[in-house]
Design a protein around this motif. Structure first.
Motif, mmCIF file in Angstrom:
data_model
loop_
_atom_site.group_PDB
_atom_site.id
_atom_site.type_symbol
_atom_site.label_atom_id
_atom_site.label_comp_id
_atom_site.label_asym_id
_atom_site.label_seq_id
_atom_site.Cartn_x
_atom_site.Cartn_y
_atom_site.Cartn_z
ATOM 1 N N GLU A 134 -50.978 4.432 -13.148
ATOM 2 C CA GLU A 134 -51.792 3.832 -12.103
ATOM 3 C C GLU A 134 -50.939 3.134 -11.042
ATOM 4 N N GLN A 135 -49.868 2.517 -11.485
ATOM 5 C CA GLN A 135 -48.998 1.814 -10.537
ATOM 6 C C GLN A 135 -47.831 2.700 -10.113
ATOM 7 N N HIS A 157 -43.958 3.541 -8.372
ATOM 8 C CA HIS A 157 -42.581 3.139 -8.686
ATOM 9 C C HIS A 157 -41.706 3.233 -7.454
#
Ligand SMILES: *Cc1c(COP(=O)(O)O)cnc(C)c1O
Length: 454
Positions: A50-51, A53
């Protein structure tokens, strides 16, 4: 994601630096790293979620873990299947096509890109001797080209007269036709009339005899000729097959996905006599015309027939079909949206000139001839047939299937070459597939010497 901020700036620098370094590799090494999916999963754990990088972290994972697990088909040591050898110019322009989001669907949207692509298609049509009205489009590969072309052949046969109920159209193919032709016939619900070809070369006589013996000439929608075969580089009797197709009232499709590039090589041009009669013709620039993946040129003698089969009708598309003089590549194959994948070849041809292409293709032909002589001069090897194109088949006396496989894996492990064995008349044999102009004869000698070991 769509604006240019500090992260975008950093990403532009690092991705372009990576691309630059890859472009500057001369020669490109083979590579082959971890291929176990569980190991790769472990190495990439947490990256896709979901997040987001940091782009350098993701690029680092690509560079360190994934890229090395890809064998470089554009290495001069890649001598298996059919290799690739895109020019640096074509690779660079491919990047530009991506960065500028260049599509090639309709004249309305992409006239400039389509015009350049059509110049390349015209060049190829001229090499084949197709009439001025010939045209088509670039598709993803020979398989897509064969499917699109034979769909037109089938509709053409239907329009000439219906089949009796529950009887299917048939297509004449040689035993050495490419596997994609069999897939195409399955998809199009046509049957193959497989003609056993003496010495792996399909001739007009063999086709006419087979059709006469079979007794249903009215079922033949098309004849597929191969120029040349993928396994052995053998070019069918194109003139004879053209005459046979004409006699049967059938469509002539020439599959030159691999060997069609030989039309650019003056030393072997006469082997393609008869190709000018093709109703449709496919050649893959991503093979022997030094273009990046993925790119196949699909040409029709009468493009209007293809248009009547492949044009998609929709309210929102009416606007692209307003002017019959406007060329819409989308109308000539089963696709709608398409990348302007012919542009990298256009750019590279303009930069280098066609003479450089002829020379590069001739160099692979010469290497095949040298290789055949090297094989014949070694008593532990045996040449299977004189190469017609850039494929060389041979056997190592005394070896069984397992020996070829073990040896080939070891060759890759040592990063000498990628050269998987093939099967010929039921026997496992060794096969060189050349096309990179920088594959040196010294590498071939080293590989052949290596086979002397028991
Ligand atoms: C490679 C090849 C194909 C398939 O082309 P793709 O680009 O892989 O789809 C079809 N016919 C012949 C003769 C080939 O060599």
């Amino acid at each position: 994601m769509h604006s240019v901020d500090a992260t975008t700036e950093r990403m532009i620098r690092s991705v372009l630096a990576y691309a630059e370094n890859r472009l500057r590799l001369d020669p490109v090494p083979l590579d082959k790293g971890e291929r176990d999916p569980a190991e790769l999963d472990l190495a990439l754990a947490g990256l896709l979620g979901e997040q987001g990088h940091d782009p350098d972290q993701v690029l680092g994972a690509w560079a360190a873990l994934l890229a090395p697990a890809v064998i470089s088909a554009d290495s001069p040591r890649f001598l298996g299947f059919i290799p690739a050898a895109p020019t640096k110019a074509s690779l660079l322009f491919d990047m530009l096509v991506s960065c500028a989001s260049i599509q090639g669907i309709s004249w309305l949207e992409a006239a400039g890109a389509i015009h350049a692509e059509n110049q390349v298609l015209r060049l190829i049509a001229d090499k084949a001797g197709l009439p001025p009205g010939a045209g088509g489009c670039f598709v993803s590969g020979g398989s897509a080209g064969n499917l699109s072309a034979l769909a037109v052949a089938r509709e053409q046969a239907k329009s000439a007269g219906p089949r009796p109920p529950h009887q299917r159209w048939r297509v004449v193919v040689g035993t050495d036709a490419h596997s994609s032709v069999a897939s195409t016939l399955r998809l199009l619900e046509m049957d193959a009339l497989v003609v056993p070809s003496a010495e792996h070369r399909l001739t007009g006589r063999q086709v006419l005899d087979a059709v006469a013996a079979d007794g249903d000439p009215g079922s033949i929608a098309a004849v597929v000729a191969t120029a040349g075969t993928t396994n052995a580089g053998i070019i069918d009797d194109l003139a004879g097959l053209a005459a046979a197709a004409r006699e049967l009232g059938a469509w002539l499709h020439v599959d030159g996905a691999y060997g069609g590039a030989g039309l650019f090589a003056p030393s072997i041009r006469d082997r393609y006599a008869g190709i000018e009669h093709a109703d449709s013709f496919v050649v893959d620039p991503h093979k022997w015309l030094f273009a990046p993946y993925d790119c196949a040129a699909l040409l029709y003698r009468e493009p209007a027939l293809a248009r009547s089969v492949h044009r998609q009708q929709a309210g929102y598309l009416e606007v692209i079909h307003g002017d019959p003089r406007e060329w819409n590549p989308t109308d000539y194959a089963y696709h709608l949206t398409r990348r302007a994948r012919g542009l990298p070849l256009w750019f590279s041809l303009c930069v280098h000139g066609t003479a450089a292409y002829a020379e590069a293709i001739e160099s692979a032909l010469e290497l095949a001839t040298h290789t055949a002589a090297e094989i014949s001069s070694r008593d532990y090897l045996e040449l299977i047939c004189e190469p017609q194109l850039s494929v060389v088949l041979f056997r190592r006396r005394g070896w069984r299937a397992g020996d070829y496989y073990r040896w080939s894996e070891d060759l890759l492990d040592r990063q000498v070459a990628f050269m998987p064995p093939t099967s010929w008349e039921g026997e496992t044999v060794a096969r060189f597939a050349f096309l990179h102009p920088q594959t040196p004869v010294s590498l071939v000698r080293a590989i052949l010497d290596d086979m002397a070991e028991p």
